[in-house]
Design an enzyme around this catalytic site. Structure first.
Site, short mmCIF file in Angstrom:
data_model
loop_
_atom_site.label_atom_id
_atom_site.label_comp_id
_atom_site.label_asym_id
_atom_site.label_seq_id
_atom_site.Cartn_x
_atom_site.Cartn_y
_atom_site.Cartn_z
N CYS A 43 0.83 -1.22 0.00
CA CYS A 43 0.00 0.00 0.00
C CYS A 43 0.86 1.26 0.00
O CYS A 43 0.66 2.16 -0.81
CB CYS A 43 -0.94 -0.01 1.20
SG CYS A 43 -1.84 1.53 1.38
N CYS A 48 -1.45 1.66 -3.13
CA CYS A 48 -2.44 2.74 -2.96
C CYS A 48 -1.84 4.15 -2.90
O CYS A 48 -2.34 5.07 -3.56
CB CYS A 48 -3.23 2.55 -1.67
SG CYS A 48 -3.51 0.87 -1.17
N LYS A 51 0.16 5.26 -6.08
CA LYS A 51 -0.87 5.28 -7.13
C LYS A 51 -1.71 6.55 -7.04
O LYS A 51 -1.98 7.22 -8.03
CB LYS A 51 -1.75 4.03 -7.00
CG LYS A 51 -2.86 3.81 -8.01
CD LYS A 51 -4.18 4.46 -7.69
CE LYS A 51 -4.75 4.22 -6.35
NZ LYS A 51 -5.28 2.91 -6.10
N TYR A 180 -9.38 -3.42 -10.82
CA TYR A 180 -8.96 -2.16 -10.21
C TYR A 180 -7.71 -1.57 -10.88
O TYR A 180 -7.69 -0.42 -11.29
CB TYR A 180 -8.58 -2.39 -8.75
CG TYR A 180 -9.69 -2.59 -7.76
CD1 TYR A 180 -10.13 -1.52 -6.98
CD2 TYR A 180 -10.26 -3.83 -7.54
CE1 TYR A 180 -11.11 -1.69 -6.02
CE2 TYR A 180 -11.23 -4.02 -6.58
CZ TYR A 180 -11.66 -2.94 -5.82
OH TYR A 180 -12.63 -3.12 -4.87
N GLU A 184 -7.44 1.76 -13.17
CA GLU A 184 -6.79 2.94 -12.58
C GLU A 184 -5.58 3.38 -13.40
O GLU A 184 -5.40 4.57 -13.69
CB GLU A 184 -6.37 2.62 -11.13
CG GLU A 184 -7.57 2.48 -10.21
CD GLU A 184 -7.24 2.19 -8.76
OE1 GLU A 184 -8.12 2.36 -7.91
OE2 GLU A 184 -6.09 1.80 -8.46
N HIS A 439 -27.13 22.33 -1.38
CA HIS A 439 -27.18 22.82 -2.75
C HIS A 439 -26.15 23.91 -2.97
O HIS A 439 -25.99 24.75 -2.09
CB HIS A 439 -28.59 23.35 -3.01
CG HIS A 439 -28.82 23.73 -4.44
ND1 HIS A 439 -28.89 22.81 -5.45
CD2 HIS A 439 -28.98 24.95 -5.01
CE1 HIS A 439 -29.09 23.44 -6.59
NE2 HIS A 439 -29.14 24.73 -6.36
N GLU A 444 -26.04 16.03 -3.40
CA GLU A 444 -27.45 16.27 -3.03
C GLU A 444 -28.40 15.33 -3.76
O GLU A 444 -29.49 15.03 -3.27
CB GLU A 444 -27.85 17.73 -3.26
CG GLU A 444 -27.92 18.14 -4.71
CD GLU A 444 -28.33 19.62 -4.88
OE1 GLU A 444 -29.38 20.00 -4.36
OE2 GLU A 444 -27.58 20.37 -5.54
P1 NDP Z 1 -8.60 -7.66 -10.04
O1 NDP Z 1 -8.96 -8.97 -9.48
O2 NDP Z 1 -9.36 -6.45 -9.64
O3 NDP Z 1 -8.66 -7.73 -11.60
C1 NDP Z 1 -7.94 -8.69 -12.33
C2 NDP Z 1 -8.38 -8.58 -13.76
O4 NDP Z 1 -7.57 -9.42 -14.56
C3 NDP Z 1 -9.82 -9.02 -13.96
O5 NDP Z 1 -10.42 -8.15 -14.88
C4 NDP Z 1 -9.66 -10.43 -14.53
O6 NDP Z 1 -10.71 -10.79 -15.38
C5 NDP Z 1 -8.40 -10.27 -15.34
N1 NDP Z 1 -7.69 -11.54 -15.52
C6 NDP Z 1 -7.42 -12.48 -14.58
N2 NDP Z 1 -6.71 -13.48 -15.12
C7 NDP Z 1 -6.51 -13.17 -16.41
C8 NDP Z 1 -5.84 -13.79 -17.47
N3 NDP Z 1 -5.22 -14.97 -17.31
N4 NDP Z 1 -5.82 -13.18 -18.67
C9 NDP Z 1 -6.43 -11.99 -18.85
N5 NDP Z 1 -7.08 -11.35 -17.87
C10 NDP Z 1 -7.12 -11.93 -16.67
O7 NDP Z 1 -7.05 -7.51 -9.74
P2 NDP Z 1 -6.07 -6.24 -9.77
O8 NDP Z 1 -4.75 -6.77 -10.11
O9 NDP Z 1 -6.64 -5.14 -10.57
O10 NDP Z 1 -6.08 -5.79 -8.25
C11 NDP Z 1 -5.73 -6.75 -7.25
C12 NDP Z 1 -6.43 -6.43 -5.97
O11 NDP Z 1 -5.81 -5.32 -5.39
C13 NDP Z 1 -7.89 -6.05 -6.15
O12 NDP Z 1 -8.74 -7.15 -6.09
C14 NDP Z 1 -8.12 -5.13 -5.00
O13 NDP Z 1 -8.54 -5.91 -3.91
C15 NDP Z 1 -6.76 -4.51 -4.72
N6 NDP Z 1 -6.70 -3.14 -5.24
C16 NDP Z 1 -7.52 -2.20 -4.72
C17 NDP Z 1 -7.49 -0.91 -5.18
C18 NDP Z 1 -8.43 0.10 -4.59
O14 NDP Z 1 -8.97 -0.16 -3.52
N7 NDP Z 1 -8.67 1.22 -5.27
C19 NDP Z 1 -6.58 -0.50 -6.24
C20 NDP Z 1 -5.77 -1.57 -6.74
C21 NDP Z 1 -5.84 -2.82 -6.25
P3 NDP Z 1 -12.14 -11.25 -14.81
O15 NDP Z 1 -12.84 -10.01 -14.39
O16 NDP Z 1 -12.77 -11.90 -16.00
O17 NDP Z 1 -11.86 -12.21 -13.71
#
Ligand code: NDP
Length: 457
Positions: A43, A48, A51, A180, A184, A439, A444
């Site tokens: 983080c 976080c 980022k 995510y 982002e 407002h 709102e």
């Molecule tokens: P996520 O789980 O959010 O997203 C992973 C993405 O990769 C999904 O869209 C998934 O598809 C896709 N995917 C998975 N495997 C493959 C593959 N083999 N080929 C192609 N696409 C694939 O993970 P992130 O890495 O974005 O983030 C990890 C975690 O970190 C999050 O779950 C979150 O908990 C945390 N995080 C939180 C943030 C915040 O609070 N703002 C910011 C960044 C991270 P599908 O949807 O089809 O499964």
């Protein structure tokens, strides 16, 4: 006092590990903490916090465009990526120092070393090549991004870890994923002026969120000029002349780019820790299996945070760490409450969400009312921006309780933190209605939605 060197030894000094260790030490435990990279964890060091600095930087890109509608001249604006990275790194160094000081001030001993288990009470510190023993051990090693090694050339791409240290800002970027990190970073790079293409294997990006959020974010990404390709994955990546890469997609398309960015999820960092040898059960995803008190299958070994793959968010890891310390070192058995955790995606515009998505509520409750609004916010009337705001309330029609609130729009994350209090404490739609609007604000609209949404026939 036990015969062990420590009452608690924590492996991993990220959000969960640090909170647990500090509290345990404050409660009088002799605490050791090992960290192989930098104290602060994902983080603070490469997640976080940095980022969010990149998000702020990127938002100026659109902000300068918008400012023209308000009379500002914005010619000769320039952007210096290395300056941003340098300033960001200075701030991360400062925070890293604070985390180290806080741990030390609480009385914990920090070891800059990889640590692995030899048995259920013995930890090997690799940097010092020696063993220490502990009555209780906490695994708080978090998770790590991965790249799909079944794709030839996968190692030509980077992950979020490397994105924070790019020497130069690429002109063209292809991001894999629709979660995510993918969303982002696609927005960050676009705001900084890059050409961005997002490749997602499914149909709806951010598919864990309410579908209206997925649809709204998808259309806002396109409005910002991000090319979104759905239902495709990388088949192969090849190095090309001048450090460029060619990506072959499963749908037959080919993309040429400067940077390939994998954002396909994160995996629990349990590899090579000696956990299985010590008898600790891992699930299929490699996460430590724990009970509601974060206890693993070995009764003196515990785990908190992303390494357990429950809800992978910093504030959750912190709460889990605190609950562990309360339970084990302050004689106060405490469980983490996972209901109504607010979530945000720092896209542009951002997403804020708490509680049930419509599809989840329809699965669990008999009668659901939906209230939603979609509008162009006042600020955009002078900027000419077509960016819109989405707000949605999911209500249990049988008792009027607000089960979920979902927002896409400026300051959605800030709004949802406050709305989460109302939703978690069981506010009804009537409570929302009785609250006087402030407002003129975007928020709102949350207390002025009166008409139930009826899906078009
Ligand atoms: P996520 O789980 O959010 O997203 C992973 C993405 O990769 C999904 O869209 C998934 O598809 C896709 N995917 C998975 N495997 C493959 C593959 N083999 N080929 C192609 N696409 C694939 O993970 P992130 O890495 O974005 O983030 C990890 C975690 O970190 C999050 O779950 C979150 O908990 C945390 N995080 C939180 C943030 C915040 O609070 N703002 C910011 C960044 C991270 P599908 O949807 O089809 O499964």
């Amino acid at each position: 006092m036990s015969n062990f060197d420590f009452d608690l030894f924590t492996i991993g000094a990220g959000s969960g590990g640090v909170r647990a260790s500090r509290l345990a030490a404050q409660y009088g435990a002799r605490v050791g903490v090992a960290e192989e990279y930098r104290v602060g964890g994902t983080c603070v060091i490469r997640g976080c916090v940095p980022k969010k600095f990149l998000v702020y930087a990127s938002e100026y890109g659109h902000g300068f465009e918008d400012a023209r509608g308000y009379g500002w001249s914005t010619e000769n604006i320039s952007f210096d990526w290395s300056k941003l990275i340098e300033n960001k790194d200075d701030e991360i160094d400062r925070l890293n120092g604070i985390y180290i000081r806080n741990l030390k001030n609480a009385g914990a001993e920090i070891y800059q070393s990889r640590a692995t288990l030899k048995d259920r009470h013995t930890i090997h510190l690799h940097a010092e090549d020696r063993d220490v023993t502990a009555e209780k051990i906490l695994i708080a090693t978090g998770g790590a991004p991965w790249t799909d090694d079944t794709v030839p050339g996968h190692d030509l791409g980077i992950t979020s870890n490397e994105a924070f240290h790019l020497k130069t800002l690429p002109k063209h970027i292809v991001v894999a994923g629709g979660g995510y990190i993918a969303i982002e970073f696609a927005c960050i790079f676009r705001g900084l002026g890059c050409d961005v293409c997002l490749v997602y294997r499914g149909e709806d990006i951010l598919r864990y969120f309410d579908r209206d959020i997925s649809v709204q974010v998808h259309s806002e990404l396109k409005r910002k000029g991000i090319r979104v390709i759905t239902q495709a994955v990388f088949d192969k990546i090849e190095a090309h002349e001048g450090d460029r890469k060619r990506i072959y997609l499963s749908n037959g398309a080919e993309l040429e780019t400067d940077l390939v960015f994998w954002a396909v999820g994160r995996k629990p960092a349990t590899g090579g820790l000696g956990l299985e040898e010590a008898g600790v059960e891992l699930n299929k995803a490699g996460a430590v299996v724990v009970d509601e008190y974060s206890r693993s299958s070995v009764d003196n070994i515990f785990a908190v945070g992303d390494v357990t793959d429950r809800v992978n968010l910093t504030p959750v890891a912190i709460r889990e760490g605190a609950a562990f310390a309360e339970s084990q070192f302050n004689n106060t058995p405490t469980q983490m409450d996972y209901r109504f955790i607010p979530k945000a995606v720092f896209s542009q515009p951002p997403v804020g969400s708490v509680g049930y998505a419509e599809f989840e509520a329809r699965n669990e409750f008999k009668n659901i009312d939906i209230y939603k609004t979609n509008f162009r916010p006042m600020k955009n009337m002078l900027t000419g921006s077509e960016e819109r705001v989405l707000m949605k309330l999911v209500v249990d029609a049988d008792n009027d309780r607000v089960l979920g609130c979902h927002i896409v729009g400026p300051e959605a994350a800030e709004m949802i933190q406050c709305i989460a209090i109302a939703v978690k404490t069981g506010c009804t739609k009537a409570d929302f209605d009785q609250t006087v609007a402030l407002h003129p604000t975007i928020a709102e609209e949350l207390v002025t939605m009166r008409e139930k949404y009826k899906a078009p026939i």
